[in-house]
Design a protein around this motif. Structure first.
Motif, PDB file in Angstrom:
ATOM      1  N   LEU A   1      -2.810  24.036 -25.247  1.00  0.00           N
ATOM      2  CA  LEU A   1      -3.518  23.279 -26.291  1.00  0.00           C
ATOM      3  C   LEU A   1      -4.727  22.528 -25.727  1.00  0.00           C
ATOM      4  O   LEU A   1      -5.198  22.825 -24.650  1.00  0.00           O
ATOM      5  CB  LEU A   1      -2.519  22.341 -26.972  1.00  0.00           C
ATOM      6  CG  LEU A   1      -1.212  23.031 -27.425  1.00  0.00           C
ATOM      7  CD1 LEU A   1      -0.238  22.039 -28.043  1.00  0.00           C
ATOM      8  CD2 LEU A   1      -1.502  24.168 -28.399  1.00  0.00           C
TER       9      LEU A   1
ATOM     10  N   TRP B   1     -11.266  31.429 -30.016  1.00  0.00           N
ATOM     11  CA  TRP B   1     -12.556  32.108 -29.925  1.00  0.00           C
ATOM     12  C   TRP B   1     -13.285  31.820 -28.618  1.00  0.00           C
ATOM     13  O   TRP B   1     -14.277  32.464 -28.312  1.00  0.00           O
ATOM     14  CB  TRP B   1     -13.463  31.645 -31.080  1.00  0.00           C
ATOM     15  CG  TRP B   1     -13.462  30.142 -31.232  1.00  0.00           C
ATOM     16  CD1 TRP B   1     -12.649  29.410 -32.065  1.00  0.00           C
ATOM     17  CD2 TRP B   1     -14.235  29.194 -30.502  1.00  0.00           C
ATOM     18  NE1 TRP B   1     -12.877  28.060 -31.889  1.00  0.00           N
ATOM     19  CE2 TRP B   1     -13.854  27.911 -30.928  1.00  0.00           C
ATOM     20  CE3 TRP B   1     -15.232  29.302 -29.517  1.00  0.00           C
ATOM     21  CZ2 TRP B   1     -14.410  26.735 -30.415  1.00  0.00           C
ATOM     22  CZ3 TRP B   1     -15.782  28.140 -29.007  1.00  0.00           C
ATOM     23  CH2 TRP B   1     -15.379  26.885 -29.454  1.00  0.00           C
TER      24      TRP B   1
ATOM     25  N   GLU C   1     -11.877  15.669 -27.738  1.00  0.00           N
ATOM     26  CA  GLU C   1     -12.463  16.734 -26.930  1.00  0.00           C
ATOM     27  C   GLU C   1     -13.887  16.960 -27.437  1.00  0.00           C
ATOM     28  O   GLU C   1     -14.083  17.168 -28.635  1.00  0.00           O
ATOM     29  CB  GLU C   1     -11.636  17.989 -27.234  1.00  0.00           C
ATOM     30  CG  GLU C   1     -11.194  18.744 -26.047  1.00  0.00           C
ATOM     31  CD  GLU C   1     -10.336  19.945 -26.458  1.00  0.00           C
ATOM     32  OE1 GLU C   1      -9.801  19.995 -27.569  1.00  0.00           O
ATOM     33  OE2 GLU C   1     -10.218  20.833 -25.627  1.00  0.00           O
TER      34      GLU C   1
ATOM     35  N   THR D   1      -4.671  33.637 -30.589  1.00  0.00           N
ATOM     36  CA  THR D   1      -5.677  33.295 -29.567  1.00  0.00           C
ATOM     37  C   THR D   1      -6.948  32.700 -30.183  1.00  0.00           C
ATOM     38  O   THR D   1      -7.278  32.985 -31.329  1.00  0.00           O
ATOM     39  CB  THR D   1      -6.047  34.559 -28.752  1.00  0.00           C
ATOM     40  OG1 THR D   1      -6.434  35.594 -29.667  1.00  0.00           O
ATOM     41  CG2 THR D   1      -4.879  35.025 -27.910  1.00  0.00           C
TER      42      THR D   1
ATOM     43  N   SER E   1      -8.740  35.080 -33.061  1.00  0.00           N
ATOM     44  CA  SER E   1      -9.560  34.232 -33.927  1.00  0.00           C
ATOM     45  C   SER E   1     -10.471  35.096 -34.789  1.00  0.00           C
ATOM     46  O   SER E   1     -11.090  36.051 -34.299  1.00  0.00           O
ATOM     47  CB  SER E   1     -10.407  33.287 -33.082  1.00  0.00           C
ATOM     48  OG  SER E   1     -11.352  32.646 -33.915  1.00  0.00           O
TER      49      SER E   1
ATOM     50  N   SER F   1      -5.913  24.526 -30.644  1.00  0.00           N
ATOM     51  CA  SER F   1      -5.920  23.063 -30.750  1.00  0.00           C
ATOM     52  C   SER F   1      -4.492  22.503 -30.769  1.00  0.00           C
ATOM     53  O   SER F   1      -3.538  23.186 -31.164  1.00  0.00           O
ATOM     54  CB  SER F   1      -6.645  22.658 -32.029  1.00  0.00           C
ATOM     55  OG  SER F   1      -5.960  23.193 -33.141  1.00  0.00           O
TER      56      SER F   1
HETATM   57  P1  NAP Z   1      -7.650  26.376 -33.424  1.00  0.00           P
HETATM   58  O1  NAP Z   1      -8.370  25.973 -34.633  1.00  0.00           O
HETATM   59  O2  NAP Z   1      -6.367  25.756 -33.120  1.00  0.00           O
HETATM   60  O3  NAP Z   1      -7.509  27.958 -33.512  1.00  0.00           O
HETATM   61  C1  NAP Z   1      -6.893  28.734 -32.490  1.00  0.00           C
HETATM   62  C2  NAP Z   1      -6.331  29.992 -33.106  1.00  0.00           C
HETATM   63  O4  NAP Z   1      -5.324  29.637 -34.020  1.00  0.00           O
HETATM   64  C3  NAP Z   1      -7.315  30.846 -33.905  1.00  0.00           C
HETATM   65  O5  NAP Z   1      -6.959  32.201 -33.785  1.00  0.00           O
HETATM   66  C4  NAP Z   1      -7.104  30.391 -35.315  1.00  0.00           C
HETATM   67  O6  NAP Z   1      -7.478  31.380 -36.223  1.00  0.00           O
HETATM   68  C5  NAP Z   1      -5.611  30.192 -35.290  1.00  0.00           C
HETATM   69  N1  NAP Z   1      -5.064  29.280 -36.279  1.00  0.00           N
HETATM   70  C6  NAP Z   1      -5.636  28.235 -36.903  1.00  0.00           C
HETATM   71  N2  NAP Z   1      -4.767  27.659 -37.765  1.00  0.00           N
HETATM   72  C7  NAP Z   1      -3.607  28.379 -37.666  1.00  0.00           C
HETATM   73  C8  NAP Z   1      -2.338  28.299 -38.282  1.00  0.00           C
HETATM   74  N3  NAP Z   1      -2.040  27.351 -39.171  1.00  0.00           N
HETATM   75  N4  NAP Z   1      -1.403  29.208 -37.932  1.00  0.00           N
HETATM   76  C9  NAP Z   1      -1.670  30.161 -37.038  1.00  0.00           C
HETATM   77  N5  NAP Z   1      -2.856  30.294 -36.431  1.00  0.00           N
HETATM   78  C10 NAP Z   1      -3.809  29.397 -36.720  1.00  0.00           C
HETATM   79  O7  NAP Z   1      -8.508  26.142 -32.112  1.00  0.00           O
HETATM   80  P2  NAP Z   1      -9.959  26.646 -31.841  1.00  0.00           P
HETATM   81  O8  NAP Z   1     -10.924  25.667 -32.402  1.00  0.00           O
HETATM   82  O9  NAP Z   1     -10.109  28.063 -32.240  1.00  0.00           O
HETATM   83  O10 NAP Z   1      -9.969  26.596 -30.249  1.00  0.00           O
HETATM   84  C11 NAP Z   1     -10.350  25.472 -29.548  1.00  0.00           C
HETATM   85  C12 NAP Z   1      -9.131  24.696 -29.094  1.00  0.00           C
HETATM   86  O11 NAP Z   1      -8.347  25.515 -28.238  1.00  0.00           O
HETATM   87  C13 NAP Z   1      -9.506  23.500 -28.277  1.00  0.00           C
HETATM   88  O12 NAP Z   1      -8.719  22.405 -28.603  1.00  0.00           O
HETATM   89  C14 NAP Z   1      -9.222  23.955 -26.848  1.00  0.00           C
HETATM   90  O13 NAP Z   1      -8.982  22.909 -25.956  1.00  0.00           O
HETATM   91  C15 NAP Z   1      -8.041  24.818 -27.048  1.00  0.00           C
HETATM   92  N6  NAP Z   1      -7.899  25.746 -25.929  1.00  0.00           N
HETATM   93  C16 NAP Z   1      -6.876  25.555 -25.074  1.00  0.00           C
HETATM   94  C17 NAP Z   1      -6.734  26.393 -23.986  1.00  0.00           C
HETATM   95  C18 NAP Z   1      -5.604  26.201 -23.025  1.00  0.00           C
HETATM   96  O14 NAP Z   1      -5.329  27.120 -22.262  1.00  0.00           O
HETATM   97  N7  NAP Z   1      -4.925  25.083 -23.024  1.00  0.00           N
HETATM   98  C19 NAP Z   1      -7.628  27.443 -23.766  1.00  0.00           C
HETATM   99  C20 NAP Z   1      -8.665  27.614 -24.676  1.00  0.00           C
HETATM  100  C21 NAP Z   1      -8.784  26.751 -25.768  1.00  0.00           C
HETATM  101  P3  NAP Z   1      -8.954  31.410 -36.887  1.00  0.00           P
HETATM  102  O15 NAP Z   1      -9.961  31.170 -35.803  1.00  0.00           O
HETATM  103  O16 NAP Z   1      -9.008  32.766 -37.437  1.00  0.00           O
HETATM  104  O17 NAP Z   1      -8.946  30.306 -37.905  1.00  0.00           O
END
Ligand code: NAP
Length: 481
Positions: free
Chosen positions: A252, A152, A384, A150, A178, A230
């Motif tokens: 995503l 943040w 975004e 999940t 996160s 993401s």
């Molecule tokens: P992110 O970098 O993809 O991180 C999301 C989660 O994945 C965090 O818990 C992160 O951990 C973890 N993560 C990162 N790299 C990983 C890997 N290689 N393997 C497994 N887990 C990994 O995204 P974010 O910046 O936190 O969140 C923003 C993004 O989420 C935006 O693009 C937004 O649009 C999207 N989002 C989508 C929805 C939806 O329902 N479609 C809802 C909310 C957000 P750490 O933080 O500990 O690094």
């Protein structure tokens, strides 16, 4: 300072709260101050958590649904009982305003209540066959151990939106929240423990995301990954889940168009845009990203928008209760917003409100901003924004607006304002997005399916479909001759 749910600086494996020699710091984005530490766990502990979830699965899957429902109800009640403190915890680690954080706790609890109700409504079918001597039935069974990852931006709601349907279906969970906002997840796990969930059903691992994610993907006992974050990370998880052919739910990124037609009620459109754009300081996946305004109403809309944006109260949620716009999550988020705004200005857009990093605050604050005369050639059109920036585009024809709106690789939410019923159907059917707001800037609700198309992901969360993501259909074919 508001009363805050105790920060739990431990992870949860098989009912044991564990620490580690190595830690990660967690900071308050409104002040950059350290607010606590979490264990920096890795593959070894992730395997221990998968062991625990696998061991707990057979008994949990066989629990009568009403017992799982009762546990979910108790969890729901405890979340609401601790609403004020849990909301303060969200504001502390994420920075969003207290009123938004309270709204998130209610939203978060609503998924637990909804799936407590759904737990008892998992039914199969009786199916007619062409062969007279056979009867076919289907039963639905839990998929198994779930790896939930999940982000943040909704530190509480994204956890219940995944874990509540998983538990209702009879699945066990290894959750990786996160590292930026782990305390809300750990508080929810503590409350689930208090509610009486058996050990091993709910495990929470903190630490470096990639090795934990890889371990979850590569372990064949994990039968499903549910991820919100993401597109880049979603694709990575999908690729690494291929060898074990896992079920995937991927929520995503988005790049939501927000179209204001010439027949729109402009005051309504303004209210909808303010609600959609500035929630969580612009850091939601369904935030209006590209605001397309018909040329006939462009000037009058900008005139209404400028005072609304300038009147927003920016600040630290826990110090200032009237705060509406908090900080961005971290330096990288702040740098990205600044980069997108500067690129747009360099390529000909004009800034008519805000447009700067707020250095007078110690946290990661960016001013609520309006850019006019933005075009599809600017980077802000494709990325975004994830910040409090309204980017306004001009269009002449309906077809041009739809083409611009669909000119992106993602398709999560889209919004439009019009009072013409024929246009409403035409446009809603033409927009390539999983969710369409029509004369509203808010599309999410526990009972409405949430999810995107194209590079915005796979599957639906919430609603009557949410639990199906955690169930598999088994066909029973019976020869009665
Ligand atoms: P992110 O970098 O993809 O991180 C999301 C989660 O994945 C965090 O818990 C992160 O951990 C973890 N993560 C990162 N790299 C990983 C890997 N290689 N393997 C497994 N887990 C990994 O995204 P974010 O910046 O936190 O969140 C923003 C993004 O989420 C935006 O693009 C937004 O649009 C999207 N989002 C989508 C929805 C939806 O329902 N479609 C809802 C909310 C957000 P750490 O933080 O500990 O690094």
């Amino acid at each position: 300072m508001k009363k805050i749910f105790d920060r739990i600086e431990k992870a949860l494996i098989n009912g044991e709260w564990i620490s580690a020699k190595s830690h990660l710091d967690v900071i308050n984005p409104a002040s950059r101050e350290k607010i606590g530490i979490i264990p920096n766990l890795g593959p070894q502990e992730t395997i221990q958590a998968i062991n625990a979830a696998s061991a707990a699965f057979p008994a949990w899957a066989k629990t009568p649904p009403i017992e799982r429902a009762n546990l979910l109800w108790r969890w729901h009640d405890l979340i609401l009982k601790n609403k004020t403190e849990l909301a303060s915890l969200i504001s502390l680690e994420n920075g969003k305003s207290l009123s938004e954080a309270q709204g998130e706790i209610e939203y978060s609890a609503s998924f637990v209540r909804w799936f407590a109700e759904q737990a008892r409504r998992v039914d199969g079918d009786t199916i007619q066959l062409d062969q007279a001597e056979k009867r076919v039935f289907t039963i639905k069974q839990p998929v198994g151990v779930v790896g939930a990852i999940t982000p943040w931006n909704f530190p509480s709601a994204m956890i219940t939106r995944k874990c509540a349907p998983a538990f209702a279906a009879g699945c066990t969970v290894v959750l990786k929240p996160s590292d930026l906002t782990p305390f809300s997840a750990l508080a929810l796990a503590k409350l689930a423990e208090e509610a009486g969930f058996p050990k091993g059903v709910f495990n929470v691992i903190t630490g470096d995301a990639q090795p934990i994610g890889l371990t979850l993907c590569e372990d064949a006992r994990v039968r499903k990954i549910s991820f919100t974050g993401s597109t880049r990370v979603g694709q990575w998880l999908m690729a690494h889940s291929a060898d074990t052919v896992k079920r995937l739910s991927l929520e995503l990124g988005g790049n939501a168009p927000f179209i204001i037609f010439e027949d729109a009620d402009l005051d309504n459109a303004l209210a909808g845009l303010m609600a959609s754009k500035f929630r969580n300081s612009g850091q939601t996946c369904v935030c209006a990203n590209r605001v397309l305004v018909h040329e006939k109403v462009y000037a009058s809309f900008v005139e209404k928008l400028i005072p609304a944006v300038n009147n927003l109260t920016v600040g630290s949620a826990l110090l200032e209760e009237k705060t509406q716009v908090g900080p961005l999550i971290n330096q990288a988020g702040l740098d990205k917003v600044n980069r997108l705004v500067q690129d747009a200005i360099n390529k000909g857009a004009s800034c008519v409100a805000g447009g700067k990093v707020l250095n007078e605050f110690s946290g990661f604050f960016y001013s609520p901003t309006i850019l006019v005369d933005v075009t599809a050639e600017m980077v802000i059109f494709q990325e975004e924004i994830f910040g409090p920036v309204v980017a306004l585009y001009r269009f002449k024809e309906e077809a041009e607006a739809i083409e611009l709106a669909n000119n992106t690789s993602v398709g999560l939410a889209a919004y439009f304002y019009s009072q013409n019923p024929a246009r409403i159907f035409r446009v809603a059917e033409s927009l390539q997005s999983g969710m369409i707001g029509i004369n509203t800037g808010i599309v999410s609700s526990v009972s409405a399916p949430f999810g995107g198309i194209k590079n915005s992901g796979l599957g639906k969360e919430g609603s009557k479909y949410g639990i199906e993501e955690y169930l598999q259909i088994k066909t029973l074919c019976w020869d009665i001759s």
